[in-house]
Design an enzyme around this catalytic site. Sequence first.
Site, PDB file in Angstrom:
ATOM      1  NE  ARG A 160     -10.694  12.076   4.503  1.00 26.76           N
ATOM      2  CZ  ARG A 160     -10.636  10.806   4.109  1.00 26.76           C
ATOM      3  NH1 ARG A 160     -11.540  10.325   3.279  1.00 26.76           N
ATOM      4  NH2 ARG A 160      -9.679  10.027   4.546  1.00 26.76           N
ATOM      5  NE  ARG A 176      -6.044   1.542  -0.408  1.00 29.40           N
ATOM      6  CZ  ARG A 176      -6.092   2.690   0.244  1.00 29.40           C
ATOM      7  NH1 ARG A 176      -5.011   3.185   0.791  1.00 29.40           N
ATOM      8  NH2 ARG A 176      -7.217   3.340   0.334  1.00 29.40           N
ATOM      9  CG  HIS A 180     -14.683   1.306   5.990  1.00 29.90           C
ATOM     10  ND1 HIS A 180     -13.938   0.151   6.002  1.00 29.90           N
ATOM     11  CD2 HIS A 180     -13.826   2.307   6.272  1.00 29.90           C
ATOM     12  CE1 HIS A 180     -12.685   0.446   6.290  1.00 29.90           C
ATOM     13  NE2 HIS A 180     -12.589   1.754   6.449  1.00 29.90           N
ATOM     14  CG  ASN A 220      -1.889   1.121   1.255  1.00 32.36           C
ATOM     15  OD1 ASN A 220      -1.761   2.060   0.461  1.00 32.36           O
ATOM     16  ND2 ASN A 220      -2.850   1.050   2.139  1.00 32.36           N
ATOM     17  CD  GLU A 257      -9.611  -1.228   3.821  1.00 35.98           C
ATOM     18  OE1 GLU A 257      -9.837  -0.587   2.788  1.00 35.98           O
ATOM     19  OE2 GLU A 257      -9.366  -0.704   4.927  1.00 35.98           O
ATOM     20  CG  HIS A 276     -13.618   3.076   2.509  1.00 34.44           C
ATOM     21  ND1 HIS A 276     -14.370   4.095   3.071  1.00 34.44           N
ATOM     22  CD2 HIS A 276     -12.349   3.288   2.907  1.00 34.44           C
ATOM     23  CE1 HIS A 276     -13.582   4.878   3.789  1.00 34.44           C
ATOM     24  NE2 HIS A 276     -12.351   4.425   3.704  1.00 34.44           N
ATOM     25  CD  GLU A 299     -13.166  -3.648  12.481  1.00 34.98           C
ATOM     26  OE1 GLU A 299     -12.194  -3.953  13.207  1.00 34.98           O
ATOM     27  OE2 GLU A 299     -13.067  -3.508  11.249  1.00 34.98           O
TER      28      GLU A 299
HETATM   29  N1  LIG Z   1     -12.252   1.523  21.206  1.00 39.17           N
HETATM   30  C1  LIG Z   1     -12.528   2.461  20.316  1.00 39.17           C
HETATM   31  N2  LIG Z   1     -13.612   3.261  20.479  1.00 39.17           N
HETATM   32  C2  LIG Z   1     -13.916   4.211  19.599  1.00 39.17           C
HETATM   33  N3  LIG Z   1     -13.191   4.458  18.493  1.00 39.17           N
HETATM   34  C3  LIG Z   1     -12.105   3.691  18.279  1.00 39.17           C
HETATM   35  C4  LIG Z   1     -11.717   2.669  19.157  1.00 39.17           C
HETATM   36  N4  LIG Z   1     -10.588   2.089  18.669  1.00 39.17           N
HETATM   37  C5  LIG Z   1     -10.299   2.739  17.500  1.00 39.17           C
HETATM   38  N5  LIG Z   1     -11.201   3.703  17.278  1.00 39.17           N
HETATM   39  C6  LIG Z   1     -11.252   4.689  16.192  1.00 39.17           C
HETATM   40  O1  LIG Z   1     -11.063   4.176  14.897  1.00 39.17           O
HETATM   41  C7  LIG Z   1     -10.605   5.236  14.055  1.00 39.17           C
HETATM   42  C8  LIG Z   1      -9.514   4.710  13.144  1.00 39.17           C
HETATM   43  O2  LIG Z   1     -10.046   3.686  12.380  1.00 39.17           O
HETATM   44  P1  LIG Z   1      -9.157   2.830  11.352  1.00 39.17           P
HETATM   45  O3  LIG Z   1     -10.103   1.943  10.601  1.00 39.17           O
HETATM   46  O4  LIG Z   1      -8.051   2.196  12.105  1.00 39.17           O
HETATM   47  O5  LIG Z   1      -8.589   3.991  10.447  1.00 39.17           O
HETATM   48  P2  LIG Z   1      -8.114   4.010   8.920  1.00 39.17           P
HETATM   49  O6  LIG Z   1      -9.277   4.579   8.175  1.00 39.17           O
HETATM   50  O7  LIG Z   1      -6.951   4.937   8.958  1.00 39.17           O
HETATM   51  O8  LIG Z   1      -7.798   2.591   8.520  1.00 39.17           O
HETATM   52  C9  LIG Z   1     -10.168   6.359  14.974  1.00 39.17           C
HETATM   53  O9  LIG Z   1     -11.135   7.405  14.980  1.00 39.17           O
HETATM   54  C10 LIG Z   1     -10.135   5.695  16.321  1.00 39.17           C
HETATM   55  O10 LIG Z   1     -10.418   6.612  17.342  1.00 39.17           O
END
Ligand SMILES: Nc1ncnc2c1ncn2[C@@H]1O[C@H](COP(=O)(O)OP(=O)(O)O)[C@@H](O)[C@H]1O
Lengths: 387, 387
Positions: free
Chosen positions: B228, B78, B195, B7, B373, B167, B321
């Site tokens: 954003r 990617r 997502h 990536n 991904e 996505h 998640e």
């Molecule tokens: N336990 C949690 N509760 C709430 N938000 C979370 C938790 N763990 C991770 N996040 C949130 O997930 C987001 C990042 O998501 P991720 O899918 O890892 O990002 P990316 O789009 O960069 O792949 C951040 O806003 C982070 O705060």
Amino acid sequence: HNILVINCGSSSLKFAVIDPESTQVLIQGIAERLNSPDALLKVQPLGSQAIPYINHAKAMAAILASLGDIPIAGIGHRVVHGGEFFSASVLLNEDAVAKIDACRALAPLHNPAHVTGIRAAMENFPELPHVAVFDTAFHQTMPPHAYFYALPYDLYKTHQVRRYGFHGTSHRFVAEQAATLLDKPFTELQIITAHLGNGCSACAIKNGQSMDTTMGLTPLEGLAMGTRSGDVDPNLIQFLVEQTGRDIRQVTDLLNRDSGLLGLSGLSNDMRTLLEAADNGHSRAELAIDVFCYRLAKGILGLAAALDRIDALIFTGGIGENSAPIRARTLAHLKVLKPTLDHDLNSAHGRHTAGRITTTDSALTALVVPTNEELVIARETQRLLQP
Amino acid sequence: HNILVINCGSSSLKFAVIDPESTQVLIQGIAERLNSPDALLKVQPLGSQAIPYINHAKAMAAILASLGDIPIAGIGHRVVHGGEFFSASVLLNEDAVAKIDACRALAPLHNPAHVTGIRAAMENFPELPHVAVFDTAFHQTMPPHAYFYALPYDLYKTHQVRRYGFHGTSHRFVAEQAATLLDKPFTELQIITAHLGNGCSACAIKNGQSMDTTMGLTPLEGLAMGTRSGDVDPNLIQFLVEQTGRDIRQVTDLLNRDSGLLGLSGLSNDMRTLLEAADNGHSRAELAIDVFCYRLAKGILGLAAALDRIDALIFTGGIGENSAPIRARTLAHLKVLKPTLDHDLNSAHGRHTAGRITTTDSALTALVVPTNEELVIARETQRLLQP
Ligand SMILES: Nc1ncnc2c1ncn2[C@@H]1O[C@H](COP(=O)(O)OP(=O)(O)O)[C@@H](O)[C@H]1O
Ligand SMILES: Nc1ncnc2c1ncn2[C@@H]1O[C@H](COP(=O)(O)OP(=O)(O)O)[C@@H](O)[C@H]1O
């Protein structure tokens, strides 16, 4: 108790004298192409008169002169933008006029013209009460999660950047009419209204209050319209500046004036023309109609986030009232709400009769209700005159 | 049959060697701050190494060297933007690389970096098959009424202005996982996926095909995200240029980098931080979360226009998640779909176990499904290697 209703735009001045009880229009007209050599005053039933280079103030005087001896109890002014100052119609005084003027950055084409029109009318009729009725006021009940953009908070504090919404008088009027038709109290219903004219917006109304609407800071946001794009990717503006060599003002003009039904079809912003062309196999007219109806369905469904249930969906405005096919095609994208269209009712109701267009056992109840923004302004004005 | 997944971003290069059958990750890492004095190569389980001013090509060589004698069957790249060229993953040859390069105007930060990374990898491993997996490809099944903006048609023909969506690998992966969980064929389900990571998008999937999604020409459109804005009134750009004295590039940067959760809260783009702050009474963190969940609910409902019914709503991504409260607050805005949340299941499922979070008798079925991904890219690559 006749009310003179005035709608003073950037280059035109519409008026009507209405009896708010009988709903009868006694006289109406428009002064258009103001400040141009082709300026024209048209008054029904009096006729047309060319008055080159006439301005707003002089047009107002000419209109008022044309009223003759029709008695007038008050004057209602349509005002596009009331910012956060006004959540209801208001009896005009210097303070209120100053606030309307203070909203000019939010509606640079409309509010300065309104102020000109209001001042001219006040000078000509100093003894009459003047009322302002705002397109934005009804939406001031929106909760913060609906009116805040996901932008730096400071833009709200410093520049009043937030979602305001428009067509408020129309949304409220048709929702109240719908409540009467459904024989339920307006304050207990959850309704989505779709005002589809040259400008288009939808509104979620819960217990008599606007909870969300598709237009935002300006009347460009949301649905696809006659010449307006509605929502686009916010990165599009810079993309077009870079790719087409236009400047930002030209790109913004393109989104406001050359887009929507007109831009997609390449033919017209008039839905009648497009429906006819599509019937004759014009594929881009068909595309424009498709996008219009699908985007409208998306907008309606999105607004449902503000409600617990949908008691009724109301169609109004030039397109909403007159076009059975557009109503049918929009419902076809609302399958998740399980509407059952009654084709006969959909053809029977419209501009001249309000009524249900879905079957009695349809899970979604859809109605068509003609709007009448002048009448709302007349009624609001009369209401504020009462002691 | 290990696959090297790459990536390659504008200033970083992530990689992982994955066995697509066992889903095991053998080695992974990132070269970051490329072309800067602080450039760094981190490899798990090997450790970190500062390599000042290393560029994409040299970082690729260093990464490939770090693989040692792990056998690699193919390389999956990617790619953010495939324009209208690619509706599926593709075995890379000169023609395909040229097409990725031709999409650079649509993704000026990403596609040039991808091309650099692909060329460097091909030079280092000329004998291995290389595959490109696109964020946009899954959404190429969107119908015209979903992908056309209400803009002059010519902008589509001349500048490829349309909605693409992103996505795609994640939306497809979690929807397929959901089909397995629900024990129904993917090709017969109607699903909405959300997502929610730093970037956020939702997608309507009908019978295995993307029908609409909230992101558009670029990943700025749609939902409120970490930094954003998502959708705003398109007139806002010119309004801010006029009112704040910023130029269009600065305004566009503000919408991409200083907005969303970060801008509204004034605190952080990290949902964990905001949830904690809101619990401690931080009112703007609370506002940011409110706007995030409401806008997500609106986006989900809007997408329902593309479906006949909603068999399942899937939450995924870092926020989707990990955050039970965000899922609960989003469902609270979906009352028209009559979801009944199961609080225990909502707390039990998440990052580590996929599963249902609504009661068995809930009218709306909502699930949480962890996305992966890299695994999708590895599997796509393996699929294309098979003769
Ligand atoms: N336990 C949690 N509760 C709430 N938000 C979370 C938790 N763990 C991770 N996040 C949130 O997930 C987001 C990042 O998501 P991720 O899918 O890892 O990002 P990316 O789009 O960069 O792949 C951040 O806003 C982070 O705060
Ligand atoms: N019979 C009809 N079928 C379809 N569209 C119609 C019909 N009659 C009027 N319209 C449409 O109504 C729109 C104008 O609506 P209107 O509410 O009068 O506009 P405004 O927003 O300027 O008040 C135009 O697109 C026009 O084509």
